[in-house]
Design an enzyme around this catalytic site. Structure first.
Site, PDB file in Angstrom:
ATOM      1  N   SER A 178      -6.878 -38.953 114.796  1.00 29.67           N
ATOM      2  CA  SER A 178      -6.277 -39.493 113.577  1.00 29.67           C
ATOM      3  C   SER A 178      -4.814 -39.134 113.388  1.00 29.67           C
ATOM      4  CB  SER A 178      -7.068 -39.023 112.356  1.00 29.67           C
ATOM      5  OG  SER A 178      -7.018 -37.609 112.236  1.00 29.67           O
ATOM      6  N   HIS A 206     -11.182 -44.286 113.200  1.00 32.90           N
ATOM      7  CA  HIS A 206      -9.949 -45.062 113.321  1.00 32.90           C
ATOM      8  C   HIS A 206     -10.007 -46.109 114.432  1.00 32.90           C
ATOM      9  CE1 HIS A 206      -7.805 -42.482 110.436  1.00 32.90           C
ATOM     10  NE2 HIS A 206      -8.559 -41.530 110.940  1.00 32.90           N
ATOM     11  N   LYS A 234     -11.648 -47.554 106.138  1.00 28.44           N
ATOM     12  CA  LYS A 234     -10.373 -47.753 106.838  1.00 28.44           C
ATOM     13  C   LYS A 234     -10.264 -49.223 107.221  1.00 28.44           C
ATOM     14  CE  LYS A 234     -10.107 -42.905 108.093  1.00 28.44           C
ATOM     15  NZ  LYS A 234     -11.288 -42.459 107.315  1.00 28.44           N
TER      16      LYS A 234
END
Length: 383
Positions: A178, A206, A234
């Site tokens: 990340s 991610h 996300k």
């Protein structure tokens, strides 16, 4: 007073440029965002595909609230597991190519739940040194032997695996790191797991929605040893997380994972929103194409600067700087120019940096202006 030590600690943080404070956002996530009374181009958000305020997802959440209400009432094992949750888990498992899935309220909770349930005393965890804090916390709380290997160092990982006599062996990695934006070599790690009889727990917070045509970092990896986790706040633009694995693993977590058992289920309206989000991720490949164009544009803009831009092909573009004061000065300079970029400092990372996050919601002009403004600042700030 017992608060004196706390105040002194905060003063020390201010003196070393490590003090943190929240900024107030006054509207939905997007390429442009209202924060502290200013309109800024948003390069902080993990909303990589621009779905956090998508009208179809918002409508699904509103319809979900009308059908299910707002609160779920209880934990999944009591009376909080709705047909919406079940449908979401089934859809997510199929989407990432695993036979079963379990949903949780946050990615942090998912990591605590899985790691502490799967291993304990007499077992061993082998973890990348750049793993997310939630993975490190889970590993420490598990009471298993916690062995860390240098970032993406497969030779060191193999040496650790070859010399352990642990009952259960769990390799724990971020699929996309990340703060560095690079990826774990999952296929090679799986091969080591097969050779040394281990599981692999991959946190793809991610990568899901962005890599592998949206299906995540583990696309194409067909191994029962892989336990896959992804978050939904996300790229998916909603909230929550899921773990996908073999049915026996999911059933075991339902029966033993304390952060899952002893907490109220997330609202069903979010499950309804996720179902629409996954459809958009699957159908709208143009979002990933645009994102890749933005990545190329930004990196090209910084080639002629003294920037230490880490080698990332993901929406996370970290730029290392000399110290925390420089990171804050660059972030302030970008804010003056109309951009919001996060300065990330120790202890979150060992080396201070700007963490630039790109989104499909950005226009090409947004990214070009950021690149030009940042290049100008770098030539003045970074030696």
């Amino acid at each position: 007073m017992p608060f004196t030590a706390l105040a002194a600690d905060l003063d020390a943080r201010r003196a070393t440029h490590l003090y943190r404070q929240r900024r107030i956002v006054q509207g939905p996530q997007g390429a442009q965002i209202d924060v502290d009374g200013r309109r800024l181009a948003n390069f902080c958000s993990n909303d990589y595909l621009g779905l956090a305020n998508h009208p179809d997802i918002v409508a699904a959440a509103q319809a979900g609230a009308a059908r299910w209400g707002v609160g779920s009432g209880a934990s999944h094992l009591v009376c909080g597991h709705t047909a919406a949750h079940e449908a979401m888990e089934t859809r997510l498992a199929a989407f990432v190519g695993k036979p079963a899935a379990l949903s949780l309220a946050t990615g942090y909770m998912a990591n605590l739940a899985a790691v502490t349930a799967l291993v304990g005393r007499g077992d061993a965890i082998f973890a990348d040194k750049l793993n997310h804090a939630s993975l490190n916390d889970a590993c420490q709380l598990s009471n298993a032997a916690f062995k860390r290997f240098a970032h993406n160092d497969l030779e060191q990982l193999e040496r650790l695996l070859a010399t352990t006599d642990a009952r259960r062996r769990l390799i724990v990695v971020d699929a996309v790191f990340s703060m560095d934006g690079d990826c774990a070599p999952l296929a090679e790690i799986i091969r080591l797991a097969e050779r040394y009889d281990a599981w692999v727990y991959a946190d793809d917070a991610h990568g899901f929605g962005v890599l592998g045509e949206g299906r995540g970092s583990a696309v194409g990896i067909d191994s029962p040893r892989l336990i896959y986790m992804a978050t939904l706040g996300k790229a998916a633009g909603v909230a929550g997380a899921f773990i996908a694995a073999e049915p026996v693993v999911i059933d075991y977590l339902v029966n033993t994972a304390r952060p899952y058992i002893y907490t109220t289920a997330a609202p069903a309206l979010l499950a309804e929103a996720v179902l629409v989000s996954v459809d958009l991720i699957e159908r709208e490949g143009w979002r990933r194409e645009r994102l890749n164009e933005h990545i190329a544009t930004l990196r090209a803009a910084l080639v002629s600067t003294p920037a230490q831009l880490l080698p990332s092909h993901t929406p996370i573009q970290p730029l290392l700087v000399a110290d925390s004061a420089v990171a804050l000065a660059l972030a302030d300079g970008l804010r003056d120019a109309g951009h919001w970029v996060a300065a990330i400092r120790p202890p979150t990372v060992p080396t201070p940096r700007l963490r630039i996050c790109l989104s499909a919601a950005h226009m090409a002009a947004d990214v070009a202006k950021l690149g030009a403004d940042l290049a100008g600042l770098l030539n003045g700030h970074v030696k």
